[in-house]
Design a protein around this motif. Structure first.
Motif, PDB file in Angstrom:
ATOM      1  N   LEU A 168      -9.302  48.117  -9.916  1.00 39.44           N
ATOM      2  CA  LEU A 168     -10.147  47.940  -8.736  1.00 39.44           C
ATOM      3  C   LEU A 168      -9.643  46.756  -7.925  1.00 39.44           C
ATOM      4  CD1 LEU A 168     -12.852  48.784  -7.304  1.00 39.44           C
ATOM      5  CD2 LEU A 168     -13.938  46.984  -8.656  1.00 39.44           C
ATOM      6  N   TYR A 169      -9.596  46.927  -6.641  1.00 37.57           N
ATOM      7  CA  TYR A 169      -9.221  45.839  -5.738  1.00 37.57           C
ATOM      8  C   TYR A 169     -10.493  45.286  -5.121  1.00 37.57           C
ATOM      9  CZ  TYR A 169      -6.657  43.376  -2.003  1.00 37.57           C
ATOM     10  OH  TYR A 169      -6.131  42.430  -1.153  1.00 37.57           O
ATOM     11  N   ASP A 170     -10.867  44.099  -5.586  1.00 41.40           N
ATOM     12  CA  ASP A 170     -12.105  43.431  -5.142  1.00 41.40           C
ATOM     13  C   ASP A 170     -11.778  41.942  -5.169  1.00 41.40           C
ATOM     14  OD1 ASP A 170     -14.764  42.811  -4.569  1.00 41.40           O
ATOM     15  OD2 ASP A 170     -15.420  43.039  -6.654  1.00 41.40           O
ATOM     16  N   PRO A 171     -10.878  41.516  -4.281  1.00 40.00           N
ATOM     17  CA  PRO A 171     -10.170  40.239  -4.489  1.00 40.00           C
ATOM     18  C   PRO A 171     -11.079  39.011  -4.516  1.00 40.00           C
ATOM     19  CG  PRO A 171      -9.796  41.077  -2.274  1.00 40.00           C
ATOM     20  CD  PRO A 171     -10.506  42.164  -3.017  1.00 40.00           C
ATOM     21  N   PRO A 172     -10.966  38.212  -5.588  1.00 42.72           N
ATOM     22  CA  PRO A 172     -11.822  37.032  -5.741  1.00 42.72           C
ATOM     23  C   PRO A 172     -11.518  35.929  -4.729  1.00 42.72           C
ATOM     24  CG  PRO A 172     -10.196  37.140  -7.524  1.00 42.72           C
ATOM     25  CD  PRO A 172     -10.058  38.415  -6.745  1.00 42.72           C
ATOM     26  N   GLY A 173     -10.294  35.945  -4.186  1.00 45.63           N
ATOM     27  CA  GLY A 173      -9.926  34.876  -3.240  1.00 45.63           C
ATOM     28  C   GLY A 173     -10.809  34.844  -2.007  1.00 45.63           C
ATOM     29  N   VAL A 174     -11.464  35.969  -1.705  1.00 43.10           N
ATOM     30  CA  VAL A 174     -12.390  35.991  -0.561  1.00 43.10           C
ATOM     31  C   VAL A 174     -13.807  36.259  -1.058  1.00 43.10           C
ATOM     32  CG1 VAL A 174     -10.698  36.606   1.210  1.00 43.10           C
ATOM     33  CG2 VAL A 174     -11.779  38.420  -0.149  1.00 43.10           C
ATOM     34  N   GLY A 175     -14.033  35.948  -2.331  1.00 45.81           N
ATOM     35  CA  GLY A 175     -15.369  36.104  -2.904  1.00 45.81           C
ATOM     36  C   GLY A 175     -15.713  37.541  -3.241  1.00 45.81           C
ATOM     37  N   GLY A 176     -14.696  38.402  -3.312  1.00 45.18           N
ATOM     38  CA  GLY A 176     -14.939  39.836  -3.462  1.00 45.18           C
ATOM     39  C   GLY A 176     -15.158  40.457  -2.091  1.00 45.18           C
ATOM     40  N   THR A 177     -15.092  41.794  -2.042  1.00 45.09           N
ATOM     41  CA  THR A 177     -15.218  42.463  -0.752  1.00 45.09           C
ATOM     42  C   THR A 177     -16.245  43.589  -0.849  1.00 45.09           C
ATOM     43  OG1 THR A 177     -13.335  43.841  -1.390  1.00 45.09           O
ATOM     44  CG2 THR A 177     -12.870  41.969   0.059  1.00 45.09           C
ATOM     45  N   HIS A 178     -16.745  43.981   0.295  1.00 47.60           N
ATOM     46  CA  HIS A 178     -17.691  45.092   0.329  1.00 47.60           C
ATOM     47  C   HIS A 178     -17.005  46.388   0.753  1.00 47.60           C
ATOM     48  CE1 HIS A 178     -21.248  42.728  -0.662  1.00 47.60           C
ATOM     49  NE2 HIS A 178     -20.566  41.746  -0.088  1.00 47.60           N
ATOM     50  N   VAL A 179     -15.698  46.327   0.896  1.00 49.80           N
ATOM     51  CA  VAL A 179     -14.855  47.523   0.923  1.00 49.80           C
ATOM     52  C   VAL A 179     -13.849  47.309  -0.185  1.00 49.80           C
ATOM     53  CG1 VAL A 179     -13.138  48.843   2.214  1.00 49.80           C
ATOM     54  CG2 VAL A 179     -15.162  47.947   3.381  1.00 49.80           C
ATOM     55  N   MET A 180     -13.829  48.221  -1.144  1.00 49.49           N
ATOM     56  CA  MET A 180     -12.954  48.039  -2.310  1.00 49.49           C
ATOM     57  C   MET A 180     -12.034  49.252  -2.426  1.00 49.49           C
ATOM     58  SD  MET A 180     -15.760  46.644  -5.052  1.00 49.49           S
ATOM     59  CE  MET A 180     -16.695  48.175  -5.147  1.00 49.49           C
ATOM     60  N   TYR A 181     -10.937  49.027  -3.101  1.00 50.74           N
ATOM     61  CA  TYR A 181     -10.003  50.131  -3.345  1.00 50.74           C
ATOM     62  C   TYR A 181      -9.875  50.400  -4.839  1.00 50.74           C
ATOM     63  CZ  TYR A 181      -7.999  49.431   1.386  1.00 50.74           C
ATOM     64  OH  TYR A 181      -7.795  49.309   2.734  1.00 50.74           O
ATOM     65  N   VAL A 182      -9.731  51.670  -5.196  1.00 47.25           N
ATOM     66  CA  VAL A 182      -9.153  52.011  -6.496  1.00 47.25           C
ATOM     67  C   VAL A 182      -7.670  52.233  -6.243  1.00 47.25           C
ATOM     68  CG1 VAL A 182      -9.028  53.757  -8.320  1.00 47.25           C
ATOM     69  CG2 VAL A 182     -11.246  53.055  -7.419  1.00 47.25           C
ATOM     70  N   LEU A 183      -6.842  51.475  -6.947  1.00 49.86           N
ATOM     71  CA  LEU A 183      -5.393  51.578  -6.761  1.00 49.86           C
ATOM     72  C   LEU A 183      -4.743  52.065  -8.053  1.00 49.86           C
ATOM     73  CD1 LEU A 183      -4.734  48.108  -5.037  1.00 49.86           C
ATOM     74  CD2 LEU A 183      -5.094  50.309  -3.907  1.00 49.86           C
ATOM     75  N   HIS A 184      -3.724  52.938  -7.926  1.00 53.94           N
ATOM     76  CA  HIS A 184      -3.000  53.320  -9.154  1.00 53.94           C
ATOM     77  C   HIS A 184      -2.180  52.145  -9.669  1.00 53.94           C
ATOM     78  CE1 HIS A 184      -2.102  55.897  -5.645  1.00 53.94           C
ATOM     79  NE2 HIS A 184      -2.305  56.991  -6.324  1.00 53.94           N
ATOM     80  N   HIS A 185      -1.753  51.289  -8.736  1.00 60.43           N
ATOM     81  CA  HIS A 185      -0.916  50.157  -9.126  1.00 60.43           C
ATOM     82  C   HIS A 185      -1.642  48.880  -8.706  1.00 60.43           C
ATOM     83  CE1 HIS A 185       2.111  53.222  -9.729  1.00 60.43           C
ATOM     84  NE2 HIS A 185       1.982  53.593  -8.479  1.00 60.43           N
ATOM     85  N   ALA A 186      -2.738  48.597  -9.386  1.00 59.36           N
ATOM     86  CA  ALA A 186      -3.554  47.451  -8.984  1.00 59.36           C
ATOM     87  C   ALA A 186      -2.843  46.135  -9.257  1.00 59.36           C
ATOM     88  CB  ALA A 186      -4.896  47.486  -9.712  1.00 59.36           C
ATOM     89  N   ASP A 187      -1.776  46.190 -10.053  1.00 57.60           N
ATOM     90  CA  ASP A 187      -0.995  44.969 -10.281  1.00 57.60           C
ATOM     91  C   ASP A 187      -0.106  44.643  -9.096  1.00 57.60           C
ATOM     92  OD1 ASP A 187       0.305  47.398 -10.872  1.00 57.60           O
ATOM     93  OD2 ASP A 187       1.838  46.367 -12.078  1.00 57.60           O
ATOM     94  N   ARG A 188       0.042  45.600  -8.180  1.00 58.51           N
ATOM     95  CA  ARG A 188       0.928  45.374  -7.030  1.00 58.51           C
ATOM     96  C   ARG A 188       0.290  45.906  -5.739  1.00 58.51           C
ATOM     97  NH1 ARG A 188       6.342  47.978  -9.544  1.00 58.51           N
ATOM     98  NH2 ARG A 188       7.469  46.963  -7.851  1.00 58.51           N
ATOM     99  N   PRO A 189      -0.781  45.272  -5.299  1.00 56.41           N
ATOM    100  CA  PRO A 189      -1.457  45.767  -4.086  1.00 56.41           C
ATOM    101  C   PRO A 189      -0.537  45.833  -2.871  1.00 56.41           C
ATOM    102  CG  PRO A 189      -2.810  44.128  -5.190  1.00 56.41           C
ATOM    103  CD  PRO A 189      -1.465  44.107  -5.871  1.00 56.41           C
ATOM    104  N   SER A 190       0.430  44.939  -2.798  1.00 54.84           N
ATOM    105  CA  SER A 190       1.248  44.893  -1.583  1.00 54.84           C
ATOM    106  C   SER A 190       2.118  46.134  -1.405  1.00 54.84           C
ATOM    107  CB  SER A 190       2.124  43.635  -1.577  1.00 54.84           C
ATOM    108  OG  SER A 190       2.916  43.610  -2.733  1.00 54.84           O
ATOM    109  N   LEU A 191       2.238  46.960  -2.471  1.00 56.67           N
ATOM    110  CA  LEU A 191       2.946  48.240  -2.294  1.00 56.67           C
ATOM    111  C   LEU A 191       2.271  49.090  -1.236  1.00 56.67           C
ATOM    112  CD1 LEU A 191       3.497  49.462  -5.979  1.00 56.67           C
ATOM    113  CD2 LEU A 191       5.233  48.556  -4.417  1.00 56.67           C
ATOM    114  N   TYR A 192       0.969  48.936  -1.124  1.00 55.27           N
ATOM    115  CA  TYR A 192       0.178  49.795  -0.227  1.00 55.27           C
ATOM    116  C   TYR A 192       0.183  49.203   1.180  1.00 55.27           C
ATOM    117  CZ  TYR A 192      -1.430  51.686  -4.686  1.00 55.27           C
ATOM    118  OH  TYR A 192      -1.481  52.250  -5.929  1.00 55.27           O
ATOM    119  N   ALA A 193       1.289  49.386   1.859  1.00 48.27           N
ATOM    120  CA  ALA A 193       1.438  48.923   3.240  1.00 48.27           C
ATOM    121  C   ALA A 193       1.001  47.463   3.391  1.00 48.27           C
ATOM    122  CB  ALA A 193       0.656  49.826   4.201  1.00 48.27           C
ATOM    123  N   GLY A 194       1.419  46.649   2.443  1.00 47.62           N
ATOM    124  CA  GLY A 194       1.213  45.211   2.582  1.00 47.62           C
ATOM    125  C   GLY A 194      -0.208  44.738   2.355  1.00 47.62           C
TER     126      GLY A 194
END
Lengths: 811, 323
Positions: free
Chosen positions: B225-251
């Motif tokens: 799950l992409y719910d990045p703590p650096g911004v306190g979490g988000t209210h739009v989240m992603y399920v990513l197949h490669h959550a270890d490398r979010p930047s693969l998804y168009a940066g």
């Protein structure tokens, strides 16, 4: 579809081949995501391009377009060699054990009986041995070398994984992985669904592409079961309805035939449609053909259709050729044999092949009538739009009439979806301007022609003068009235055959189903397969009960599914010979010792003994056909043929070009190209952002995919110096287009028969009217040849050349 | 045949969300709300997404936006970037998985993430131009916007765009107008494969867990799950197949944080910033007085665009981030 959209969620394995469901059917594709998310189903995509479907697949394998038969026969061989066959199903429900006549053979790419002059076969040997009892001779042990199973084994023996790689360009390891995944569905508790579309139909052997998969599905025991089936994804919201209702030159509604000129007498016509069962106890449901035919004639001509005049059989045209399909129609225009043309919801200038020939042909017409809600290119074929429609307007004398018609959201009626559901819909708003419903336009044409015949006479006015026209407002029959007519009604009181004093249905009442129809003229029915859609209980198509007891996916009280509200065809095959479900967790119907019960309407009689009556009731065999006798023009088994324009020669039959029995007109043959001059294998397709040539008229869709492009591999782009987003020119003998280049990893060069093959992908949504940027369609380039059986054009495989360009010349 | 077009429907007066639910307001303070709304979230399951752009279409339709008919630049992304009229955009990435050697077509719906700790709001010097509701929705209040572009600087995801037509910032509202009456966002409603779902943040996290389990069973060991703590979490989240490398998804930022500069504005420098901004604001007012604040009518707009389309050189350049 044998099954329905909602049933796809019951599957274990989805194979998308010959289609691109995520791209072209995104809403229906939701059932694939449901199967994946809730059942752990897997998705395989086999396609020349890594498509949107491939982007969510568990496994993707590339294939060269036009080689699907080799791939699928290779999978059949794999299943046979590895004993991945649902044997109980194959023995019980297919013609594997039937003995084929002496003399039938296949050699060098041809079946017995080929006549190269006629480009046709004498199909007399493509049939079964018939025993003294009048039934087919069988060998249940499958030992006889001439039984269908052994002939099939022999026929597919050439399609080894190595041969598949050589023909299809699919790497052997990828082919084997796909074959292995598919073969796992040969157990009774695993099913695969086949989702295909125009990627299979738009070939000169399109029908055989589909047969190949149907055969594989039979061998795996996947026909008639939940989560299985052959599922044709129809490309328009009502294209299923179009075929059902017989909008083909050789059909009348409900898949009955227009007579041919060899059937001038009614007795000849109806006598050749006896459909005597080929095995004991079988239903051979087409034995009811006369009931459906006579009821149709009564719906058309009412009291003018009598037993004495053979129900007005002489009113029907008699075909002198196999069909007057669209390709033939344009050929006839080009030859000066057709002077007028009606285009109803049809944009042939972009929808049929070889646009140059289409423009030339339309220019020779005296008149062209367009009935369409949109400003189509066909309606404007005579107008110069610079490089995008570079015609000499002054030289075109065709008179064009544009009759604006309503859009689907502006009228009422039923649309038939891919799953055979007749779903009633209601108008959402009034049509703009002078737009009129198609029914109004057609009614006006009829009434005015009738008046002219009444006043002026004519050569044979009877069919028009006597047409039944019982509508409350003759100027505009209502959708409700038309639907009731399609369902059928009693013309006279119907009496119980066992007790003639008892009236079972009074004259004027709607029939409850096609079982009520009679061949004596006492019933009328516009389309027998739709019977039951609008009964005395009301409009069944308007039902909106979305209850689904036990979550089977049947939704039996939602709309109406032809035939007889059956949701899965051949559903008796979901049970073993004793009538018990192959997979109890996927029960559909079952035999309770006295009758069939369950979630769906059984195919066979509700009291038919499971050990006696086979599931494939429309076949005189009662069983399905791995060998299809002489019913298809190009062979009782599918065989690999290359497209007419192919980058490589036919490996298994080098002397044969294309499908040996596909019809080719002389002038079109001259325009075929060869790989030496046009080395690249092109294909055409749809994109999600658009629907055909319609949505380019819509601003939002135009924003989402604004401009014509072609897709090529990084390798071909580098070779040709074509840049991503730059212009390129694509051409062959038939035409030339300029397009933006989408240079992509999703298209990879393939190696076929030792040679690299580059693929050029050409989407089809641009023209010279609408909100999107002007462009071309692939049909500027596609060859004018169709499938050998049904004449669907070969849009999916042809040859082009490509070069970097500076873009189209601007006016 | 005449039919009743769109019969009137009684308006839903039961507003479930309004100014009383603000928990933050740019460059100003809000009173402690009397109630706390349940935090909501939109979950975008990239592994279910087929890139059909129904979400983009629904966004344009619901928000009544009129985007340009652009050109093809060699990719499926259209338009080519977020714009003041395109609040959400499918971004397509072709990536060859270095472990399997297989091509993957990663398709991500880009748009405002509705950060719990919103950088745009923190950077905004215009009182009340950006607000945050207690359910997590971060919304722009356009009449308070001065078009300074600081929100763009403040956003770790590069989302807001300044309109050249009215010099105001635009982005996804999470369909706050729909949520206010108990509906989900238009994009989620339109999504055919349920790749976009909407509900409470807790529900969405639980839903994501199941999806991640399924993806792991299919060999995506790093699904998450992409719910990045650096911004306190988000209210739009992603399920990513490669959550270890979010930047693969168009940066998509691997570890988004609000720029330290923006954080610093929260202190004294913000007032200095505001002083600077005063000039920009004044300029905005003058501009408004001269050109009027009314946007052109749709008919005028269409006509202008049609004329513009005939002159290929004159493509409007809307959508360039101001930064």
């Amino acid at each position: 579809m044998t099954n329905s959209w909602t049933d796809i969620r019951n599957t274990d394995l989805v194979i998308i081949m010959g289609g691109n469901a995520a791209e072209a059917h995104p809403c229906g594709f939701k059932w694939v995501t449901e199967a994946k998310a809730n059942r752990g189903a897997k998705l395989i995509v086999v396609d020349p391009r890594f498509t949107r479907s491939a982007s969510v697949a568990d496994y993707y394998a590339p294939i060269r377009q036009g080689t699907d038969i080799a791939f699928l026969l290779g999978v059949i061989k794999y299943c046979i060699d590895n004993d991945k066959v649902q044997w109980d199903y194959v023995r019980a429900f297919t013609n594997a054990a039937y003995i084929v006549k002496e003399g039938f053979d296949y050699k060098d790419g041809l079946f017995t009986g080929y006549d190269s002059e006629k480009r046709d076969y004498d199909r007399s040997t493509w049939d079964y041995e018939i025993g003294e009892d009048g039934y087919v001779v069988t060998d249940e042990t499958l030992q006889n070398p001439r039984c269908v199973w052994n002939l099939l084994k022999k026929h597919v023996s050439v399609y080894t994984p190595e041969m598949v790689e050589r023909i299809c360009g699919t790497p052997k390891d990828k082919f084997l992985k796909v074959a292995e995944m598919i073969s796992e569905c040969s157990t009774p508790d695993k099913t695969m669904t086949s989702m295909y579309a125009l990627g299979w139909t738009q070939h000169s052997k399109g029908s055989q592409n589909i047969r190949s998969m149907a055969m594989l599905q039979l061998i795996l025991g996947n026909i008639g079961v939940r989560g299985g089936g052959m599922n044709a994804l129809r490309g328009h919201s009502n294209i299923q309805g179009l075929t059902d209702i017989g909008l083909m030159s050789n059909l009348i509604p409900g898949y009955l035939n227009i007579p041919t000129e060899r059937e001038v007498a009614y007795a000849t016509y109806i006598g050749s449609r006896g459909f005597k069962p080929l095995r004991p106890n079988q239903m051979s449901y087409w034995q009811n053909y006369p009931k459906f035919f006579v009821s149709f004639m009564k719906a058309m001509w009412g009291s003018a259709a009598t037993p004495e005049n053979d129900f007005a059989y002489h009113f029907l045209p008699k075909l002198d050729v196999a069909s007057y399909d669209v390709l033939r129609a344009f050929e006839m225009m080009d030859q000066g044999q057709m002077f007028g043309y009606f285009c109803q919801g049809f944009n042939p200038l972009l929808a049929f092949p070889n646009r140059g020939k289409l423009t030339r042909s339309l220019s020779k017409l005296k008149y062209l009538v367009i009935m369409d809600p949109l400003e189509t290119e066909t309606a404007r074929f005579w107008e110069n739009h610079g490089t995008h429609n570079d015609v000499d307007t002054a030289s075109i004398q065709t008179e064009v009439y544009q009759l604006p018609s309503t859009c689907f959201a502006e009228d009422e009626g039923a649309l038939v979806n891919s799953g055979r559901w007749l779903q009633w819909h209601w108008a959402a708003q009034n049509p703009p301007g002078d737009a009129k419903a198609d029914t109004w336009i057609m009614a006006q044409l009829h009434l005015r022609l009738k008046k002219m015949y009444q006043e002026e006479g004519g050569k044979f006015p009877d069919p028009i003068l006597n047409l039944t026209w019982p509508y409350a407002n003759p100027d505009e029959p209502s959708p409700d009235e038309l639907a009731r007519e399609l369902n059928g009604y009693a013309v006279a009181d119907l009496r119980d055959p066992n007790d003639p004093t008892k009236v079972v249905l009074e004259a004027g009442k709607q029939v409850p189903n096609f079982g009520t129809l009679r061949a004596d003229g006492s019933t009328a029915c516009g389309c027998w397969i739709y019977s039951g859609c609008y009964t005395e209980d009301g409009n069944m198509m308007a039902r909106r009960d979305n209850n689904d007891p036990d979550a089977t996916g049947a939704y039996s009280n939602w709309a109406f599914s032809w035939p007889a509200n059956r949701r899965i065809l051949y559903n008796r095959a979901s049970c073993d010979l004793d009538g018990k479900p192959w997979d109890p967790s996927r029960k559909l119907i079952e035999w309770n010792g006295e009758k069939w019960v369950g979630y769906d309407v059984p195919d066979i009689a509700v009291t038919a003994n499971p050990r006696e009556v086979g599931p494939f009731i429309m076949n005189p065999e009662g069983q399905s056909r791995l060998f299809t006798r002489g019913m298809m023009r190009d062979g009782p088994f599918p065989a690999h043929y290359e497209p007419f324009e192919s980058p490589v020669a036919n490996v298994v039959a080098p002397a044969i070009r294309g499908n040996p029995v596909a019809r080719v007109f002389a002038s079109d043959r001259e325009e075929f190209g060869d790989a030496a001059e046009f080395p690249y294998a092109a294909t055409s397709y749809r994109l999600t952002e658009h629907f055909h040539y319609w949505t380019k008229h819509v601003w939002v869709n135009a924003v989402l995919q604004p401009e014509f492009f072609v897709e090529i591999s990084e390798e071909l782009a580098a070779e040709k110096g074509i840049e991503k987003g730059g212009w390129c020119r694509v051409w062959n003998k038939r035409g030339s287009v300029h397009a933006k280049a989408v240079v992509t990893k999703r298209i990879q060069p393939l190696v076929c028969d030792g040679k690299p093959v580059h693929i050029v992908g050409i989407p089809l949504h641009w023209g010279f009217t609408g909100a999107a940027k002007n462009g071309w369609g692939p049909n500027t380039l596609t060859p004018f040849v169709g499938d050998a059986n049904i004449e669907t054009p070969e849009f999916k495989a042809f040859l082009v050349n490509i070069e970097r360009s500076d873009g189209p010349a601007t006016a | 045949m005449t039919i009743n077009v769109n019969p009137p429907v009684a308006p839903d007066t039961q507003q479930t969300m309004g100014p009383q639910d603000y928990i933050r307001r740019s460059a100003s303070k809000v009173p402690e709300p009397e109630r706390k709304l349940e935090p909501v979230a939109k979950l975008i399951d990239v592994s279910k997404c087929i890139g059909c752009k129904a979400c983009q279409s629904a966004c344009l339709e619901w928000n009544d936006l009129r985007e340009e008919v652009g050109v093809n630049v060699g990719v499926y992304d259209n338009p080519h970037d977020l714009t003041p009229n395109t609040f959400t955009l499918m971004r397509f990435t072709e990536w060859v998985n270095d472990e399997t050697g297989n091509l993957e077509w990663l398709i991500r719906k880009d748009g405002c993430m509705h950060c719990a700790d919103p950088g745009c709001l923190k950077a905004c010097p215009a009182p009340g131009a950006i607000v945050q509701y207690s359910n997590g929705v971060v919304d722009f209040v356009h009449e308070n916007c001065i078009g300074c572009g600081y929100c763009v600087q403040g956003c770790p995801f590069n989302i807001p765009r300044i309109s050249k037509a009215d010099n105001r910032a635009y982005k996804c509202t999470l369909c706050s107008d729909r949520i206010a009456v108990g509906q989900g966002p238009a994009c989620a409603k339109a999504c055919p494969t349920k790749a976009i779902v909407f509900g409470t943040k807790e529900e969405m996290k639980a839903h994501a867990e199941k999806r991640i389990e399924d993806l792991k069973s299919r060999g995506y060991d790093n699904a998450g799950l992409y719910d990045p703590p650096g911004v306190g979490g988000t209210h739009v989240m992603y399920v990513l197949h490669h959550a270890d490398r979010p930047s693969l998804y168009a940066g998509l930022p691997d570890n988004p944080r609000i720029s330290p500069v923006v954080e610093a504005w929260k202190g004294v420098t913000k007032y200095a910033g505001l002083a600077l901004m005063g000039f920009a604001a004044a300029a905005g007012v003058v501009h408004m007085a001269l050109s009027g604040r009314n946007r052109v009518s749709r008919e005028d707009d269409e006509e202008a665009r049609r004329l513009a389309a005939q002159a290929p050189a004159a493509e409007p350049q809307d959508g360039e981030p101001r930064a």
